[in-house]
Write an enzyme that holds these catalytic residues in place. Sequence first.
Site, mmCIF file in Angstrom:
data_model
loop_
_atom_site.group_PDB
_atom_site.id
_atom_site.type_symbol
_atom_site.label_atom_id
_atom_site.label_comp_id
_atom_site.label_asym_id
_atom_site.label_seq_id
_atom_site.Cartn_x
_atom_site.Cartn_y
_atom_site.Cartn_z
ATOM 1 C CE LYS A 244 90.498 23.940 73.910
ATOM 2 N NZ LYS A 244 91.539 23.661 74.898
ATOM 3 N NE ARG A 318 97.790 30.710 79.906
ATOM 4 C CZ ARG A 318 98.543 29.624 80.061
ATOM 5 N NH1 ARG A 318 99.865 29.738 80.086
ATOM 6 N NH2 ARG A 318 97.985 28.442 80.200
#
Length: 470
Positions: A244, A318
């Site tokens: 990130k 996920r």
Amino acid sequence: MKINLIEKSSKNSSDIEIILLNTLNGIEDSEILEILDFKAKDEACILLAESKKIYVGFEENDYDSIAIAIATAIKKLQTTKFKSAKIKLCEILENNLKAVVEGALLGEYKFTQYKSEKENRKIELNLIVKEKTSKLEKILKESKIISKAVNKTRTMVNTAPADFYPSVMAEIAQELAKDAAISCEVHGEKYLEKNKMMAMHSVGRASIHESKLIHLSYKPKDATKKIVLVGKGLTYDSGGLSLKPADFMVTMKADKSGGCAVLSTMWAIAKLGLPFEVHGIVGAVENMIGGNAYKPDDILKAKNGKTIEVRNTDAEGRLVLADCLCYAQDEIKDIDYIFDYATLTGACVVGVGQYTTGIMGNNEILKRNAVLSALKSGEYATTLDFNRYLKKAIKSEIADVCNIANTRYGGAITAGMFLDNFIYDENKEKWIHFDIAGPAFVESVWGYNPHGASGAGVRMTIKFLQNLID
């Protein structure tokens, strides 16, 4: 905060009175309030120190307006040295006692764990009612439990990642289970390997902290339904090798919000004695970088045998949920509802704003009932519908499914559709995905929510389950 129900006929010696107003007509201090330009509007609040009164406005006779008003008054009270306050509950407020109690307890919350100077001042709130009925006492008790669960979630989420990693999350789960007299199982990485949960295992393998699969079980006698709650417990998310940007790494301690909400909700369900068998499953993982980190281009195999092409290691939640959902369905049979909670996508925040949960699934009626439960509980939520065209966006040419879409649009929905690959056919109509990325952690005060964690997901879930009883 100690909250008491006191009958009007009883003596009371509170330091100050809180008065909720939706009009200035007939108010004793109306002249001075008008001079001070006080308006009976949401979040309007004024302290008249000499007369020992706090006036606070509210616009609607609904949960949110009343809870916000009470929270605003409590925050004002916290700026004084008064130790006790009373509120004379009119019919409107008695009918909204849940909002009064939860507004006070949620509005009082402050996260001061890392402050060198802490305030330990206790506040007592006396609610003056015409008659102390069993119905009012029940609402008071339930609202205290729910508020405590929300605040437990807030504290867990706000805790820094250096102090809150998978094994700590597992220890807290065990403490909550002990307090609520429910069972708790914790599994480590050897279990994940043995049970072929390699999607979850891969996400956490570069961390020095071992991933933990947490399973809480509440099984009351004569349970009428079986419910499973699954939470994303990313105790910190660096993005992995798809690192990130620096600004986006700040607040990633909040990526455990779904898992924390599940732990606290399980505690509250047991304390409330709801007549359902409920299982809480959390994948506690830290997504870091290192020589053994999983990589873009890796092909992972989930517990149900489906293969996943990794094209971005920052789409890790996920992957954890995929294995946790499979584990839940393999271990627990005859499920009536299966819900998952995750700060899953920034796309959901872009789409519906910071304060709203995106609700997805295959059952339109179930989704709408979940939205209604959220709104009645004081949380904001809306449905995001799957469609056949976005499903093509997560197609992989070399595996069964890709962990990110080939388009920048509809990211919340494509993430939900990815999870649908790990919901077994018999549970397709029983499943809901809650993307709480927006409301779970907001870096500004909003309503009765403080800076930071809000405890999103707890109240809406409990309200949904309570509605099943009615």
